[in-house]
Design an enzyme around this catalytic site. Structure first.
Site, short mmCIF file in Angstrom:
data_model
loop_
_atom_site.label_atom_id
_atom_site.label_comp_id
_atom_site.label_asym_id
_atom_site.label_seq_id
_atom_site.Cartn_x
_atom_site.Cartn_y
_atom_site.Cartn_z
CD GLN A 1 -8.62 6.97 52.09
OE1 GLN A 1 -8.56 5.96 52.78
NE2 GLN A 1 -8.26 6.97 50.82
CB SER B 1 -15.03 7.00 46.21
OG SER B 1 -14.56 6.27 45.10
CB CYS C 1 -1.94 11.79 43.54
SG CYS C 1 -3.51 11.16 44.08
CG HIS D 1 -12.14 3.14 43.78
ND1 HIS D 1 -10.80 3.07 44.06
CD2 HIS D 1 -12.41 4.44 43.55
CE1 HIS D 1 -10.27 4.29 43.98
NE2 HIS D 1 -11.23 5.14 43.68
N GLY E 1 -15.33 9.82 43.84
CA GLY E 1 -14.99 10.80 44.86
C GLY E 1 -14.52 12.12 44.27
#
Ligand SMILES: *Cc1c(COP(=O)(O)O)cnc(C)c1O
Length: 390
Positions: free
Chosen positions: A179, A199, A325, A201, A71
């Site tokens: 998301q 993405s 993060c 994962h 991503g």
């Protein structure tokens, strides 16, 4: 000890069927897809199938899907690639203040290299007002980038309306759909999206593999220079097992979409109902109506989120404070700040994200422990004692 993972927005485990599909591509079918012998043909065919499955999940054409390393790479490519391709047309980019850092930090980088960026804010519900996007457009605007679903508060953005505005002004429209993928229906054709980041994962696929949808004809420069892979847009020998795993995860996500949404929503609503009725002074952040099916972002007044997280961790419960993060630093989440939540309340905020392996028993275990931990922490807190909160 029982373990409950409620951080599916940070990453997901690889599903067994996904891993089983990937394994032969490490050992038996390992040929470089660019080679001319027959085992290479098998690798190439596997990539074609994966590309078809990823395209299917968002209703794209197969030749509009380009594999990337995830991503973050797709987000970097969208912003840098369009800024570069359209530099003669303009230098203005519109995005939002609640984007993932893969967008925000790329935008900041581009600001240092001659671009101008407008960061549009959001309402208390965590949603962008499309009118604010339209008002920010100038004759130098080349790109609008608005995430599909926010990763912290789960707010689903008015993507169709924003795409329409972009079309009206002839501006390229990108959405970070990391998301949203596998959690809300996505139709790039009906929604008229030009660029979309994905993405693997986050949808029970492997880490380090993602993709970008590029609508045919969209002006964007190549991202990795080298060999001819990914139609010369993104060079490098393909991550064959990763691509195969992403394809399988996308196929499962497509087949299970309705059931996944229904199950996640049910468990999420149960979690929210249990927490807000059993623990006083709690508040759910973000829109309830336009929300990621597995997201519960909840503020616990008069407690420190970090203390809460560590005590939950000692009970085998894994959640996050704000976003993954920023969890190592105590700077308050930029998303919760953008929603106008006071800093002291942000410090007592947890994000619970539910996924396909979550059960009702898991939720009960989490709620029982939360009641105990929050009560204990509030008893110890001088502020809560002063204010009489117990
Ligand atoms: C996880 C995430 C990313 C980054 O994806 P990676 O594959 O981990 O690089 C980007 N945007 C959003 C909204 C995310 O949740």
């Amino acid at each position: 000890m029982k373990q409950v993972y409620l951080d599916y927005s940070a990453t997901t485990p690889v599903k067994k069927e996904v891993l089983d599909t990937m394994l032969p591509y490490y050992t038996d079918v390992f040929g470089n897809p660019s080679s001319l012998y027959s085992i290479a043909e098998e690798s190439k065919a596997a990539i074609d199938t994966a590309r078809k499955n990823v395209a299917n999940l968002i209703n794209a054409n197969t030749n509009e899907i380009f594999f990337t390393a995830g991503g973050s790479e797709s987000d970097n490519w969208a912003l840098k690639g369009v800024a570069d391709a359209l530099k003669d047309k303009g230098n203005h980019i519109i995005t939002t203040s609640i984007e993932h850092h893969a967008i925000l930090h790329t935008a900041e980088y581009l600001e240092k290299h001659g671009c101008e960026v407008t960061y549009v804010g959001v309402g208390k519900d965590g949603r962008v007002n499309p009118q604010d996007i339209e008002n920010a457009i100038t004759d130098k605007t080349i790109l609008i980038s608005v995430m599909f679903v926010n990763n912290e508060v789960g707010s689903i953005q008015p993507i169709e309306e924003i795409a329409k505005i972009a079309k009206k002004y002839g501006v390229v429209f990108h959405t970070d759909a990391v998301q949203a993928l596998g959690n809300v229906p996505i139709d790039v054709k009906a929604m008229d999206i030009d660029l979309l980041s994905m993405s693997a994962h986050k949808i029970y696929g492997p880490k380090g593999i993602g993709a970008m949808y590029i609508k045919k004809g969209t002006k964007i420069t190549n991202f990795v220079h080298g060999g001819g892979q990914e139609a010369k847009h993104r060079a490098g020998t393909e991550n064959l097992p990763g691509i195969v795993g992403f394809g399988k995860a996308a196929e499962i996500a497509k087949n299970n979409l309705e059931e996944h949404i229904e199950n996640s929503t049910k468990l999420r609503d149960y979690l929210i109902e249990q927490i807000t009725t059993k623990i006083p002074h709690t508040k759910v952040n973000g829109s309830m109506e336009h929300r990621h099916p597995g997201n519960a972002n909840i503020s616990f007044e008069f407690v420190e989120g970090e203390a809460l997280l560590l005590m939950l961790n000692s009970k085998g419960i894994y959640v996050s404070t704000g976003s993954a993060c920023s969890s190592k630093s105590l700077t308050p989440s930029h998303v919760l700040m953008a929603l106008g939540i006071p800093v002291e309340v942000i410090h007592g905020t947890l994000r619970f994200t539910i996924g396909d392996f979550t059960t009702r028993e898991d939720i009960d275990y989490v709620v029982d422990n939360l009641v105990e931990i929050v009560t204990k922490l509030r008893e110890l807190s001088p502020i809560s004692a002063e204010k009489g909160w117990k």
